[in-house]
Design a protein around this motif. Structure first.
Motif, mmCIF file in Angstrom:
data_model
loop_
_atom_site.group_PDB
_atom_site.id
_atom_site.type_symbol
_atom_site.label_atom_id
_atom_site.label_comp_id
_atom_site.label_asym_id
_atom_site.label_seq_id
_atom_site.Cartn_x
_atom_site.Cartn_y
_atom_site.Cartn_z
ATOM 1 N N ILE A 104 9.003 -2.077 -4.688
ATOM 2 C CA ILE A 104 8.475 -2.552 -3.406
ATOM 3 C C ILE A 104 7.568 -1.494 -2.795
ATOM 4 N N LEU A 105 7.875 -0.225 -3.042
ATOM 5 C CA LEU A 105 7.029 0.864 -2.541
ATOM 6 C C LEU A 105 5.630 0.781 -3.141
ATOM 7 N N ILE A 106 5.555 0.359 -4.411
ATOM 8 C CA ILE A 106 4.245 0.181 -5.056
ATOM 9 C C ILE A 106 3.498 -0.977 -4.411
ATOM 10 N N LEU A 107 4.199 -2.065 -4.148
ATOM 11 C CA LEU A 107 3.551 -3.234 -3.539
ATOM 12 C C LEU A 107 3.011 -2.900 -2.150
ATOM 13 N N ILE A 108 3.709 -2.031 -1.431
ATOM 14 C CA ILE A 108 3.228 -1.613 -0.109
ATOM 15 C C ILE A 108 1.905 -0.870 -0.237
ATOM 16 N N LYS A 109 1.826 0.042 -1.208
ATOM 17 C CA LYS A 109 0.591 0.789 -1.425
ATOM 18 C C LYS A 109 -0.536 -0.123 -1.900
ATOM 19 N N ILE A 110 -0.218 -1.049 -2.790
ATOM 20 C CA ILE A 110 -1.230 -1.986 -3.276
ATOM 21 C C ILE A 110 -1.743 -2.851 -2.123
ATOM 22 N N LEU A 111 -0.841 -3.257 -1.248
ATOM 23 C CA LEU A 111 -1.236 -4.092 -0.114
ATOM 24 C C LEU A 111 -2.117 -3.328 0.864
#
Length: 260
Positions: A104-111
């Protein structure tokens, strides 16, 4: 896969809220606020245009648009990868107290990085109008290209997040590798025109960002079809790496806090 989809839905609101908070904190103490998301790639575009035309005495049709497309796409990819290496350590106060799937931390950065990329890409539209770049229906192909970019970025980020917990110097290695890849991606030059065959073909097939940048320029500037065969291969590679990366994170995420 079912667990992954379930967790994405479960933490959807948190992901969006965290991305918004990150974007707000990034511009909180800046007078120009979100304008920096446009000014940063714009200033780099000016510098690289100077390097290409004045220093190397080489140019491309619609050079500013050509460079801006490449740099903006690369900036998203490299930012996500660099940040993913230290994501767990950077969020230690959260992950050590509350359970959250680490991807989820990756998805936050991608977003958050993706939002900045979209804002900056709005300038591409203005530049294309200003330079009178011919446009046809192929511009809609930018959508599947963005999807492939997101899948490939998530794939490499998930791998780097895991190994970044255990390998202290991985961040330095990633920085060096990304600097090398930057010059092999053709940000301010055309790989097909400036790199001799068969090296140009090999570079476009082996470097996903070189392929994606070239493909975006094809549909936006040159009104030609990209290499869908190679793009499909990289999409599959990204999908497989994403599944493997998420599985690996699920398997080891309970030990991340102990290692830090």
């Amino acid at each position: 896969m079912n667990r992954f989809i379930s967790d994405v839905r479960k933490y959807q609101k948190y992901t969006i809220y965290a991305a918004k908070s990150e974007l707000k904190s990034e511009v909180a103490n800046s007078h120009l606020s979100w304008l920096w998301w446009i000014l940063d790639p714009l200033l780099f575009m000016i510098v690289y245009s100077f390097v290409a035309v004045i220093v190397f005495q080489k140019s491309e049709p619609y050079l500013p648009v050509f460079i801006f497309i490449g740099y903006n796409s690369w900036n998203f990819f490299s930012a996500c990868l660099r940040q993913s290496v230290k994501l767990v350590a950077a969020n230690k106060p959260i992950v050590s107290k509350v359970y959250i799937p680490k991807f989820i931390l990756i998805l936050i950065k991608i977003l958050s990085n993706g939002f900045k990329m979209v804002i900056a890409f709005s300038l591409v539209v203005i530049m294309m109008i200003g330079y009178r770049v011919p446009v046809d229906w192929k511009v809609i192909l930018l959508v599947p290209l963005f999807v492939i970019l997101l899948v490939v970025t998530f794939a490499f980020s998930s791998v780097l997040l895991h190994f970044g917990v255990y390998v202290e110097d991985l961040a330095n290695v990633v920085t060096v590798v990304l600097k090398l890849l930057f010059y092999l991606t053709g940000i301010f030059y055309s790989i097909q025109k400036r790199v001799p065959y068969p090296y140009s073909s090999l570079l476009l097939k082996c470097n996903p960002m070189a392929l994606l940048v070239d493909s975006m320029r094809r549909v936006l500037i040159y009104q030609t079809m990209p290499d869908w065969g190679t793009l499909a291969v990289w999409f599959m590679i990204g999908a497989v790496l994403s599944v493997a990366g998420v599985h690996n994170i699920y398997r080891h995420e309970n030990s991340y806090v102990k290692v830090m």
